[in-house]
Design a protein around this motif. Structure first.
Motif, PDB file in Angstrom:
ATOM      1  N   HIS A 161      -5.416   3.609  -2.506  1.00 30.90           N
ATOM      2  CA  HIS A 161      -4.056   3.960  -2.115  1.00 30.90           C
ATOM      3  C   HIS A 161      -3.360   4.907  -3.085  1.00 30.90           C
ATOM      4  CE1 HIS A 161      -4.527   0.776   0.811  1.00 30.90           C
ATOM      5  NE2 HIS A 161      -4.733  -0.111  -0.137  1.00 30.90           N
ATOM      6  N   ALA A 198       1.017   4.317  -2.855  1.00 29.49           N
ATOM      7  CA  ALA A 198       0.840   5.721  -2.487  1.00 29.49           C
ATOM      8  C   ALA A 198       1.990   6.584  -2.975  1.00 29.49           C
ATOM      9  CB  ALA A 198       0.702   5.836  -0.966  1.00 29.49           C
ATOM     10  N   GLN A 232      -0.015   7.713   4.144  1.00 31.02           N
ATOM     11  CA  GLN A 232      -0.339   8.154   2.798  1.00 31.02           C
ATOM     12  C   GLN A 232      -0.672   9.641   2.759  1.00 31.02           C
ATOM     13  OE1 GLN A 232      -3.503   5.516   1.878  1.00 31.02           O
ATOM     14  NE2 GLN A 232      -2.182   3.889   1.131  1.00 31.02           N
ATOM     15  N   HIS A 282      -3.009   4.723   6.178  1.00 27.94           N
ATOM     16  CA  HIS A 282      -3.704   5.897   5.660  1.00 27.94           C
ATOM     17  C   HIS A 282      -3.056   7.183   6.170  1.00 27.94           C
ATOM     18  CE1 HIS A 282      -7.105   4.227   3.429  1.00 27.94           C
ATOM     19  NE2 HIS A 282      -7.051   3.216   4.275  1.00 27.94           N
ATOM     20  N   ALA A 341       0.829  -1.208   0.000  1.00 33.30           N
ATOM     21  CA  ALA A 341       0.000   0.000   0.000  1.00 33.30           C
ATOM     22  C   ALA A 341       0.861   1.255   0.000  1.00 33.30           C
ATOM     23  CB  ALA A 341      -0.926  -0.009   1.215  1.00 33.30           C
TER      24      ALA A 341
END
Length: 368
Positions: free
Chosen positions: A47, A27, A273, A270, A23
Motif C-alpha cells: 500500500h 497510501a 491508490q 488499489h 490501506a
C-alpha cells in the motif's frame, strides 16, 4: 493545514486483514512507522508509496520517532503509525497522542482487527455465548499477576503474557477457580505464515508452550466457550448429498465467482491508490518548477499558401457560375491539404502557460 499522524490498526499481521481505510491512510502517507517483527512486510509494501519513508520503531529510539513527528508538523506531512491488532489494545496510544498534540499535529485513530478476534477465528469459536459465558476479560502483560482476581468471574479470558511465564498463569488460573479441564487456545503470530495456534487445557498449558517453544508474548484464550463441539454423525440412512434448495431470494443475491465483495473492495482500494499516486506525482512535478517555460508549437501561416502540386486539397463549395451544373454541396468536414514538400516549422518558447485551443481547420483559398 497542519501535519497529521494516523494511528492505524494493521490487524493481527496478515496483509489482507487490514481495513480499507487503513490501506488508504498508508497510501497517502509520507512516512510509515511500523515494526516488521509483528506486522507482515506486505502490509506496508502493498500500500505504501515508493517514495514513502519507512521507519522501524523497534530498531530506533523513541526520540527519533518524536523527531519525525516534529518534521511532520513543520512540513505538513502525513504520517502513519501502524499498530499490531487494534490501537486501542495494549498499544500505548494515549502517550503518543499527547506527544503529537504538543507538537501541533492532528491525530486520527483507525481501528483494526484485534489479535483476540483473529485467534478465536482461527479455531472457529465464539468468545461469548449465552449459555456459557456472556462477557470477556482482557488482561495485558502488566496485569498477569491479577489473573487470579479476574478468574474468579469464571468467564472467558484473553491473557497476553510472556510464554516463559506460562507456569505462573496456570497457578493463577487454578487459584481463581478454573479446573484443569478448562479449554485453552494458545496463539502466537496468528494469521502470519509462521503462526502457532494450538488447543489444550489448563493442565497441559505448560507442556504445550514448551513443545512449541513459545517464550515471547503469547495470547492465551481461556474458558468453556472455547470447547470444541462434538463431531456431527451422519445418518447411515442418507445416501449421497441432499440437493441444495434455494429460494427466489437467494437466487437474486447470487454473484459471479470472481465478483465477491472482498475482491471488489480490494480492487477499489488499489484503484484509489493508483489515482492518489498519479495525482500526487503531478502536483509534485508542478511544484518542483512552476515557472519553467513551456515550448509551444507555432506554425508559420505564410507557409500554408496555395496547395502544391501533387497535394490533395479539399475546397469549399464551387463559386456560382464557375463550373457546369448546380453548385456542389458543402462537405461536412474540411481536411487541410498536405503539401508534398513540407515547409520548416518555427518553434518559439513562451513563458506563459499554454491555453487549450480547440481544433481549427485552415481556410482554403478559392479560385478567383
Amino acid at each position: 493545514m497542519t501535519g497529521r499522524v494516523s494511528f492505524v490498526g494493521a490487524g493481527p499481521g496478515a496483509a489482507d486483514l487490514i481495513t480499507v481505510r487503513g490501506a488508504k491512510r498508508i497510501a497517502e502517507a509520507d512516512a510509515v512507522v511500523w515494526s516488521p517483527a509483528v506486522i507482515e512486510v506486505e502490509a506496508v509494501r502493498e500500500h505504501a508509496r515508493p517514495d514513502a519513508e519507512l521507519v522501524d520503531f523497534s530498531r530506533v529510539p523513541e526520540i527519533e520517532v518524536v523527531e519525525l513527528y516534529r518534521r511532520a508538523s513543520a512540513g505538513k506531512l502525513k504520517v502513519v503509525r501502524l499498530h499490531a491488532g487494534d490501537p486501542a489494545l495494549w498499544g500505548g496510544l494515549t502517550e503518543q497522542q499527547d506527544t503529537c498534540r504538543r507538537l501541533g499535529l492532528d491525530t486520527e485513530v483507525v481501528p483494526g482487527v484485534s489479535q483476540v478476534s483473529a485467534a478465536a477465528a482461527a479455531v472457529g469459536r465464539e468468545l461469548t455465548t449465552s449459555d456459557v459465558a456472556q462477557s470477556l476479560v482482557l488482561t495485558g502483560p502488566e496485569t498477569a499477576e491479577h489473573v487470579e482476581d479476574f478468574a474468579a468471574h469464571g468467564t472467558t479470558m484473553a491473557i497476553s503474557a510472556s510464554g516463559a511465564r506460562a507456569g505462573l498463569v496456570v497457578e493463577r488460573l487454578r487459584a481463581g477457580g478454573y479446573p484443569d479441564e478448562t479449554p485453552v487456545v494458545v496463539a502466537h503470530k496468528v494469521s502470519l505464515p509462521d503462526e502457532t495456534v494450538a488447543q489444550t487445557t489448563i493442565g497441559g498449558l505448560e507442556a504445550c508452550v514448551k513443545e512449541h517453544k513459545l517464550y515471547r508474548t503469547t495470547l492465551f484464550l481461556v474458558g468453556e466457550a472455547l470447547a470444541q463441539p462434538p463431531a456431527r454423525r451422519r445418518s447411515p440412512s442418507v445416501e449421497g448429498d441432499e440437493p441444495v434448495r434455494r429460494s427466489k431470494w437467494s437466487r437474486r443475491t447470487q454473484r459471479p465467482a470472481g465478483d465477491s465483495p472482498s475482491a471488489a473492495a480490494w480492487s477499489a482500494v488499489h484503484e484509489w491508490q493508483e489515482a492518489a499516486r498519479t495525482k500526487r506525482a503531478a502536483k509534485a512535478a508542478e511544484a518542483a518548477d512552476p515557472g519553467a517555460p513551456v515550448l509551444e508549437l507555432v506554425v508559420d501561416e505564410s507557409a500554408a499558401g496555395s496547395p502544391a502540386a501533387g497535394s490533395t486539397a479539399v475546397e469549399g463549395p464551387v463559386a456560382e457560375g464557375g463550373a457546369d451544373g448546380p453548385p456542389a454541396e458543402p462537405k461536412p468536414k474540411t481536411v487541410v491539404a498536405a503539401a508534398t514538400t513540407p515547409k520548416p516549422v518555427g518553434v518559439r518558447a513562451s513563458t506563459t502557460p499554454r491555453k487549450p485551443v480547440g481544433s481549427r481547420a485552415k481556410k482554403s483559398k478559392r479560385a478567383t
